[in-house]
Design a protein around this motif. Structure first.
Motif, PDB file in Angstrom:
ATOM      1  N   GLU A 178       0.807  -1.227   0.000  1.00  0.00           N
ATOM      2  CA  GLU A 178       0.000   0.000   0.000  1.00  0.00           C
ATOM      3  C   GLU A 178       0.836   1.272   0.000  1.00  0.00           C
ATOM      4  N   GLY A 179       2.043   1.230   0.593  1.00  0.00           N
ATOM      5  CA  GLY A 179       2.768   2.460   0.838  1.00  0.00           C
ATOM      6  C   GLY A 179       4.030   2.696   0.047  1.00  0.00           C
ATOM      7  N   SER A 180       4.609   1.631  -0.523  1.00  0.00           N
ATOM      8  CA  SER A 180       5.915   1.794  -1.149  1.00  0.00           C
ATOM      9  C   SER A 180       5.847   2.509  -2.499  1.00  0.00           C
ATOM     10  N   TRP A 181       4.765   2.331  -3.223  1.00  0.00           N
ATOM     11  CA  TRP A 181       4.588   2.956  -4.541  1.00  0.00           C
ATOM     12  C   TRP A 181       3.323   3.800  -4.549  1.00  0.00           C
ATOM     13  N   ASP A 182       3.417   4.981  -5.151  1.00  0.00           N
ATOM     14  CA  ASP A 182       2.213   5.771  -5.419  1.00  0.00           C
ATOM     15  C   ASP A 182       1.451   5.173  -6.591  1.00  0.00           C
ATOM     16  N   ASP A 183       0.170   5.466  -6.646  1.00  0.00           N
ATOM     17  CA  ASP A 183      -0.653   4.924  -7.730  1.00  0.00           C
ATOM     18  C   ASP A 183      -0.127   5.300  -9.107  1.00  0.00           C
ATOM     19  N   ASP A 184       0.406   6.509  -9.219  1.00  0.00           N
ATOM     20  CA  ASP A 184       0.844   7.004 -10.527  1.00  0.00           C
ATOM     21  C   ASP A 184       2.359   6.995 -10.682  1.00  0.00           C
ATOM     22  N   ALA A 185       3.026   6.081  -9.976  1.00  0.00           N
ATOM     23  CA  ALA A 185       4.490   6.038 -10.040  1.00  0.00           C
ATOM     24  C   ALA A 185       4.992   5.621 -11.421  1.00  0.00           C
ATOM     25  N   VAL A 186       4.300   4.699 -12.065  1.00  0.00           N
ATOM     26  CA  VAL A 186       4.711   4.235 -13.392  1.00  0.00           C
ATOM     27  C   VAL A 186       4.137   5.186 -14.435  1.00  0.00           C
ATOM     28  N   ILE A 187       5.021   5.865 -15.163  1.00  0.00           N
ATOM     29  CA  ILE A 187       4.563   6.872 -16.135  1.00  0.00           C
ATOM     30  C   ILE A 187       4.859   6.472 -17.577  1.00  0.00           C
ATOM     31  N   THR A 188       5.750   5.520 -17.793  1.00  0.00           N
ATOM     32  CA  THR A 188       6.060   5.003 -19.124  1.00  0.00           C
ATOM     33  C   THR A 188       6.277   6.131 -20.138  1.00  0.00           C
ATOM     34  N   ASP A 189       7.179   6.994 -19.796  1.00  0.00           N
ATOM     35  CA  ASP A 189       7.474   8.165 -20.642  1.00  0.00           C
ATOM     36  C   ASP A 189       8.609   7.800 -21.601  1.00  0.00           C
ATOM     37  N   ARG A 190       8.243   7.441 -22.818  1.00  0.00           N
ATOM     38  CA  ARG A 190       9.256   7.051 -23.792  1.00  0.00           C
ATOM     39  C   ARG A 190      10.133   8.235 -24.227  1.00  0.00           C
ATOM     40  N   ALA A 191       9.519   9.404 -24.377  1.00  0.00           N
ATOM     41  CA  ALA A 191      10.252  10.570 -24.862  1.00  0.00           C
ATOM     42  C   ALA A 191      11.403  10.936 -23.921  1.00  0.00           C
ATOM     43  N   ASP A 192      11.137  10.934 -22.608  1.00  0.00           N
ATOM     44  CA  ASP A 192      12.176  11.289 -21.646  1.00  0.00           C
ATOM     45  C   ASP A 192      12.866  10.069 -21.044  1.00  0.00           C
ATOM     46  N   ARG A 193      12.487   8.865 -21.547  1.00  0.00           N
ATOM     47  CA  ARG A 193      13.116   7.610 -21.120  1.00  0.00           C
ATOM     48  C   ARG A 193      12.987   7.402 -19.601  1.00  0.00           C
ATOM     49  N   VAL A 194      11.771   7.621 -19.106  1.00  0.00           N
ATOM     50  CA  VAL A 194      11.484   7.384 -17.687  1.00  0.00           C
ATOM     51  C   VAL A 194      10.326   6.406 -17.585  1.00  0.00           C
ATOM     52  N   TYR A 195      10.585   5.230 -17.088  1.00  0.00           N
ATOM     53  CA  TYR A 195       9.503   4.258 -16.899  1.00  0.00           C
ATOM     54  C   TYR A 195       8.785   4.519 -15.580  1.00  0.00           C
ATOM     55  N   THR A 196       9.540   4.645 -14.494  1.00  0.00           N
ATOM     56  CA  THR A 196       8.965   4.899 -13.168  1.00  0.00           C
ATOM     57  C   THR A 196       9.540   6.183 -12.610  1.00  0.00           C
ATOM     58  N   ASP A 197       8.675   7.014 -12.070  1.00  0.00           N
ATOM     59  CA  ASP A 197       9.091   8.269 -11.443  1.00  0.00           C
ATOM     60  C   ASP A 197       9.704   7.947 -10.070  1.00  0.00           C
ATOM     61  N   PRO A 198      11.017   8.117  -9.919  1.00  0.00           N
ATOM     62  CA  PRO A 198      11.653   7.747  -8.647  1.00  0.00           C
ATOM     63  C   PRO A 198      11.093   8.496  -7.443  1.00  0.00           C
ATOM     64  N   ALA A 199      10.564   9.671  -7.651  1.00  0.00           N
ATOM     65  CA  ALA A 199      10.031  10.449  -6.527  1.00  0.00           C
ATOM     66  C   ALA A 199       8.768   9.828  -5.951  1.00  0.00           C
ATOM     67  N   LYS A 200       8.182   8.866  -6.662  1.00  0.00           N
ATOM     68  CA  LYS A 200       6.919   8.274  -6.220  1.00  0.00           C
ATOM     69  C   LYS A 200       7.064   6.823  -5.753  1.00  0.00           C
ATOM     70  N   VAL A 201       8.309   6.419  -5.506  1.00  0.00           N
ATOM     71  CA  VAL A 201       8.610   5.094  -4.943  1.00  0.00           C
ATOM     72  C   VAL A 201       9.524   5.309  -3.748  1.00  0.00           C
ATOM     73  N   ARG A 202       9.302   4.573  -2.655  1.00  0.00           N
ATOM     74  CA  ARG A 202      10.066   4.842  -1.432  1.00  0.00           C
ATOM     75  C   ARG A 202      10.409   3.559  -0.680  1.00  0.00           C
ATOM     76  N   TYR A 203      11.483   3.652   0.102  1.00  0.00           N
ATOM     77  CA  TYR A 203      11.789   2.603   1.069  1.00  0.00           C
ATOM     78  C   TYR A 203      10.690   2.567   2.128  1.00  0.00           C
ATOM     79  N   ILE A 204      10.508   1.396   2.732  1.00  0.00           N
ATOM     80  CA  ILE A 204       9.592   1.352   3.875  1.00  0.00           C
ATOM     81  C   ILE A 204      10.361   1.383   5.185  1.00  0.00           C
ATOM     82  N   ASN A 205      11.614   0.886   5.177  1.00  0.00           N
ATOM     83  CA  ASN A 205      12.493   0.929   6.355  1.00  0.00           C
ATOM     84  C   ASN A 205      11.791   0.431   7.617  1.00  0.00           C
ATOM     85  N   HIS A 206      11.184  -0.738   7.479  1.00  0.00           N
ATOM     86  CA  HIS A 206      10.497  -1.336   8.636  1.00  0.00           C
ATOM     87  C   HIS A 206      11.521  -1.946   9.589  1.00  0.00           C
TER      88      HIS A 206
END
Length: 477
Positions: A178-206
């Motif tokens: 539920e918490g490690s990835w935002d719903d819109d983390a995967v953007i599949t941006d071919r033009a800028d060559r970004v599959y996943t937005d790193p700012a929207k994925v996080r460690y949980i550090n449990h």
């Protein structure tokens, strides 16, 4: 008969296991039983297609990770009688079944006691992706001493401690799912060559008493994120765990009044955890033998009774006591008085005045408890309605006597009668998740008041969870 839209629809799962002998011990020898084909992928794809034709909610896959070796001091009886050995991994047959169906759900059993949560989180997310949101997890803590020895422990982890471990296990999984990835983390941006937005994925550090998990989760968000959580447990710790986590509970009792009391107790406990009590469905294991005529029903009942294995059921009970060693006329109370080893676990099911013969006749019988019916379709439908309306349950886990015969009989004979009464779906809502099937369109993910949902707020990942209310003393299973 005109269907009443206000009547509660009955949820039906087929109770299954990736093995020869699940709980109807001895019936694998029946000439119409195909259980010996469980190693074949076609066994599972054919079964899935049949259940989808019958619009079952799901196939529910049980599991154990140890042998039943507590009877007669070894596994020999379990091996000879095929008592859940040999058995295979339940998770691995789900993709095959999903490939030949569009709507059937899949619930699989997995233990929280012996394997770490991080790898399991990815496995379940993978299944949720492959099935497009049709999976559930039946949470168990494992109870066989042999299972503990298989994973390097001298004996079982104490009962309530297993539930405390499971509670933290779920907390880790919620953080990953539920918490490690935002719903819109995967953007599949071919033009800028970004599959996943790193700012929207996080460690949980449990960091907890039992687990240290950094994350991030390796799978991107699936349709349900968290699979539907199934659970069964009659102890106080089990009920507390279900009240906090479960979305579907397998319940029981010796009478329908007792069943309803158990349902109400769990709902009350759920409310204490801040949940809506209506966010839990209750299912009962049910034995249904149906035929077109009374004579056909009587023939099936007689066949199943004749082929049942007393030794198989004793091995499954896991007790050290072997009732077959005693004269049939001897009273159970007299055996208790001699403090025969092994009685306490098995013997509590029986009355002191019963004879050994009565106990042996009772063992393996399928007409004990409130959830058994043998009859023509109308008789069966009457009982199913009574179980739901009087016992307060929402549906059943259908026990199998024959594969595929039990499911075929239910689909051919019982389903049409339930549909006439407005108690069973006419068709699937194509594309719904399993959670939506249970709770309605649009409810693909955990309810907002479920404890796992709080981790949708990244700030909550570092906030310790409230411990499960379990005692430090042992509880009955």
């Amino acid at each position: 008969m005109t269907a009443d839209p206000a009547k509660k629809k009955i949820h039906v799962n087929l109770f299954e296991m990736n093995c020869v002998g699940h709980i109807s011990h001895g019936l694998w020898v029946h000439e119409d039983n195909n259980r010996h084909r469980f190693n074949d992928i076609e066994f599972w794809t054919e079964l899935a297609e049949l259940l989808e034709y019958g619009t079952f909610d799901a196939v529910f896959l049980a599991d154990v990770i140890g042998a039943y070796d507590g009877f007669r001091s070894g596994p020999e009886t379990a091996l000879r009688e095929a008592v859940q050995i040999p058995n295979n991994d339940p998770l691995l047959v789900i993709p095959a079944m999903a490939a030949v169906t569009r709507n059937l759900g899949f619930a699989a059993t997995f233990s929280t006691t012996y394997e770490p949560p991080f790898a399991f989180a990815r496995r379940m997310s993978t299944l949720d992706h492959l099935t497009k949101g049709r999976v559930a997890w039946n949470v168990v803590t494992s109870y066989l001493p042999n299972a503990a020895r298989n994973f390097g422990l001298p004996d079982e982890v104490e009962h309530d401690r297993r539930y405390a471990i499971a509670d933290e296990y779920l907390d880790v999984l919620y953080k990953l799912w539920e918490g490690s990835w935002d719903d819109d983390a995967v953007i599949t941006d071919r033009a800028d060559r970004v599959y996943t937005d790193p700012a929207k994925v996080r460690y949980i550090n449990h960091v907890g008493e039992h687990y240290r998990v950094a994350g991030p989760h390796l799978s991107q968000p699936s349709r349900q994120r968290t699979p539907v959580i199934y659970q069964a447990g009659a102890s106080d710790a089990g009920k507390e765990f279900a009240a906090r986590h479960a979305e579907a509970v397998f319940t029981g009792g010796s009478t329908l009044d007792e069943v309803r009391a158990n349902v109400e107790d769990t709902r009350s406990r759920a409310k204490a955890y801040g949940r809506d009590p209506e966010h839990i469905k209750f299912l009962a294991g049910a034995a249904v033998i149906v035929g077109r005529t009374d004579a056909e029903v009587d023939r099936k009942v007689a066949e199943f009774r004749r082929l049942r294995s007393v030794d198989g059921h004793l091995a499954h009970a896991g007790a050290g006591l072997d009732w077959t060693r005693y004269p049939r006329a001897e009273r159970i109370g007299d055996i208790i008085a001699r403090q025969d080893p092994g009685y306490q676990r098995l013997g509590r099911r029986y009355r002191p005045e019963q004879t050994v013969g009565e106990v042996l006749d009772q063992i393996g019988s399928f007409n004990r408890g409130p959830f058994f019916v043998a009859g023509t379709p109308k008789v069966v439908a009457d009982e199913l309605e009574r179980w739901v309306d009087t016992g307060g349950i929402d549906g059943i886990n259908l026990r199998q006597f024959l594969t595929p015969g039990t499911a075929e009989d239910f689909i051919e004979l019982v389903v049409p009668e339930l549909r006439r009464r407005g108690r069973y779906r006419e068709s699937y809502d194509d594309g719904e998740t399993l959670r939506e099937r249970l709770f309605g369109a649009g409810q693909a993910r955990l309810y907002d008041v479920h404890p796992g949902a709080r981790y949708r707020d990244p700030a909550q990942l570092s906030v310790p969870a409230t411990p499960l209310r379990v005692s430090t003393a042992g509880s009955p299973a």
